[in-house]
Design a protein around this motif. Structure first.
Motif, PDB file in Angstrom:
ATOM      1  N   MET A 121       0.825  -1.193   0.000  1.00 48.29           N
ATOM      2  CA  MET A 121       0.000   0.000   0.000  1.00 48.29           C
ATOM      3  C   MET A 121       0.867   1.255   0.000  1.00 48.29           C
ATOM      4  N   ILE A 122       1.930   1.240   0.771  1.00 47.82           N
ATOM      5  CA  ILE A 122       2.816   2.401   0.828  1.00 47.82           C
ATOM      6  C   ILE A 122       3.474   2.617  -0.529  1.00 47.82           C
ATOM      7  N   GLU A 123       3.897   1.536  -1.175  1.00 50.39           N
ATOM      8  CA  GLU A 123       4.583   1.635  -2.466  1.00 50.39           C
ATOM      9  C   GLU A 123       3.688   2.178  -3.570  1.00 50.39           C
ATOM     10  N   PRO A 143      -2.917   8.232  -1.524  1.00 53.25           N
ATOM     11  CA  PRO A 143      -3.494   8.482  -0.206  1.00 53.25           C
ATOM     12  C   PRO A 143      -4.484   7.374   0.149  1.00 53.25           C
ATOM     13  N   GLY A 144      -4.583   7.098   1.423  1.00 56.80           N
ATOM     14  CA  GLY A 144      -5.535   6.082   1.864  1.00 56.80           C
ATOM     15  C   GLY A 144      -5.641   6.043   3.365  1.00 56.80           C
ATOM     16  N   ILE A 145      -6.684   5.399   3.818  1.00 56.60           N
ATOM     17  CA  ILE A 145      -6.876   5.224   5.258  1.00 56.60           C
ATOM     18  C   ILE A 145      -7.172   3.759   5.549  1.00 56.60           C
ATOM     19  N   ILE A 146      -6.747   3.352   6.703  1.00 58.32           N
ATOM     20  CA  ILE A 146      -7.026   2.015   7.225  1.00 58.32           C
ATOM     21  C   ILE A 146      -7.850   2.229   8.484  1.00 58.32           C
ATOM     22  N   ILE A 147      -9.014   1.631   8.529  1.00 57.21           N
ATOM     23  CA  ILE A 147      -9.874   1.759   9.701  1.00 57.21           C
ATOM     24  C   ILE A 147     -10.073   0.377  10.292  1.00 57.21           C
ATOM     25  N   ARG A 174       1.511   8.182   2.521  1.00 57.53           N
ATOM     26  CA  ARG A 174       0.267   8.934   2.390  1.00 57.53           C
ATOM     27  C   ARG A 174      -0.914   8.166   2.983  1.00 57.53           C
ATOM     28  N   LEU A 175      -0.589   7.224   3.838  1.00 55.29           N
ATOM     29  CA  LEU A 175      -1.611   6.404   4.496  1.00 55.29           C
ATOM     30  C   LEU A 175      -1.718   6.790   5.958  1.00 55.29           C
ATOM     31  N   SER A 176      -2.898   6.567   6.499  1.00 54.55           N
ATOM     32  CA  SER A 176      -3.068   6.717   7.943  1.00 54.55           C
ATOM     33  C   SER A 176      -3.959   5.587   8.437  1.00 54.55           C
ATOM     34  N   ALA A 177      -3.817   5.270   9.689  1.00 53.72           N
ATOM     35  CA  ALA A 177      -4.638   4.232  10.323  1.00 53.72           C
ATOM     36  C   ALA A 177      -5.475   4.900  11.416  1.00 53.72           C
ATOM     37  N   HIS A 178      -6.656   4.346  11.646  1.00 56.89           N
ATOM     38  CA  HIS A 178      -7.592   4.912  12.615  1.00 56.89           C
ATOM     39  C   HIS A 178      -8.316   3.781  13.329  1.00 56.89           C
ATOM     40  N   LEU A 179      -8.705   4.042  14.574  1.00 60.04           N
ATOM     41  CA  LEU A 179      -9.413   3.049  15.364  1.00 60.04           C
ATOM     42  C   LEU A 179     -10.850   3.504  15.581  1.00 60.04           C
ATOM     43  N   LEU A 180     -11.779   2.728  15.080  1.00 58.37           N
ATOM     44  CA  LEU A 180     -13.208   2.951  15.283  1.00 58.37           C
ATOM     45  C   LEU A 180     -13.653   2.109  16.468  1.00 58.37           C
ATOM     46  N   VAL A 181     -14.262   2.771  17.447  1.00 59.64           N
ATOM     47  CA  VAL A 181     -14.741   2.087  18.646  1.00 59.64           C
ATOM     48  C   VAL A 181     -16.233   2.390  18.789  1.00 59.64           C
ATOM     49  N   PRO A 182     -17.064   1.553  18.157  1.00 55.88           N
ATOM     50  CA  PRO A 182     -18.506   1.817  18.223  1.00 55.88           C
ATOM     51  C   PRO A 182     -19.096   1.367  19.552  1.00 55.88           C
TER      52      PRO A 182
END
Length: 147
Positions: A1-3, A7-11, A53-61
């Motif tokens: 993904m980095i290569e 841009p992108g996000i990982i949730i 250009r990636l970021s990761a995020h934590l969803l806590v519903p």
């Protein structure tokens, strides 16, 4: 993904149980603690990778009336949010640049979630017994803390 240099996000989807560790379902709690730790580490690595250009995020519903719950409970519980409500909060959170998206539900406002999480951290800081929130000797102290 980095290569791919796009841009992108990982949730990743966590759970409040991965933060407050309530008794009764240790396998689930452990899996959600693992997701929290993995996502925190992943975001740290991504933001420290030059040109990434990636970021990761934590969803806590909170309690969400998802397809999984629908398979065994035909009626939406009053306390549950819809998936659409969770997505709305997630999108707002991502637009602010938040890493953590902690959703309420119809029974538990975010202010109470914050206090529960703070109490859980306090178990470590104050060297209280494990899961002191459910320990009879700490019942009154926990209730006072929540007020």
């Amino acid at each position: 993904m980095i290569e791919q240099n796009a841009p992108g996000i990982i949730i990743n989807t966590g759970s409040k149980q991965g933060i407050t560790n309530p008794p009764g379902n240790p396998a689930y709690n452990v899996s959600k603690v693992g997701i929290k730790s993995l996502t925190e580490t992943l975001q740290h690595d991504l933001r420290n990778t030059e040109g990434c250009r990636l970021s990761a995020h934590l969803l806590v519903p909170g309690l969400t009336y998802s397809g999984l719950i629908r398979s065994w409970q035909k009626e939406k519980p009053e306390s549950a949010w819809t998936p659409e409500q969770v997505v709305e909060v997630l999108v707002d959170s991502l637009q602010r640049g938040d890493f953590y998206t902690i959703c309420a539900d119809n029974d538990t406002p975010r202010s109470l979630d914050n206090k529960r999480m703070a109490w859980a951290a306090g178990d470590l800081i104050e060297n209280r017994p494990a899961l002191a929130r459910w320990h009879p000797d700490y019942k009154d102290a926990y209730e006072d803390f929540i007020k």
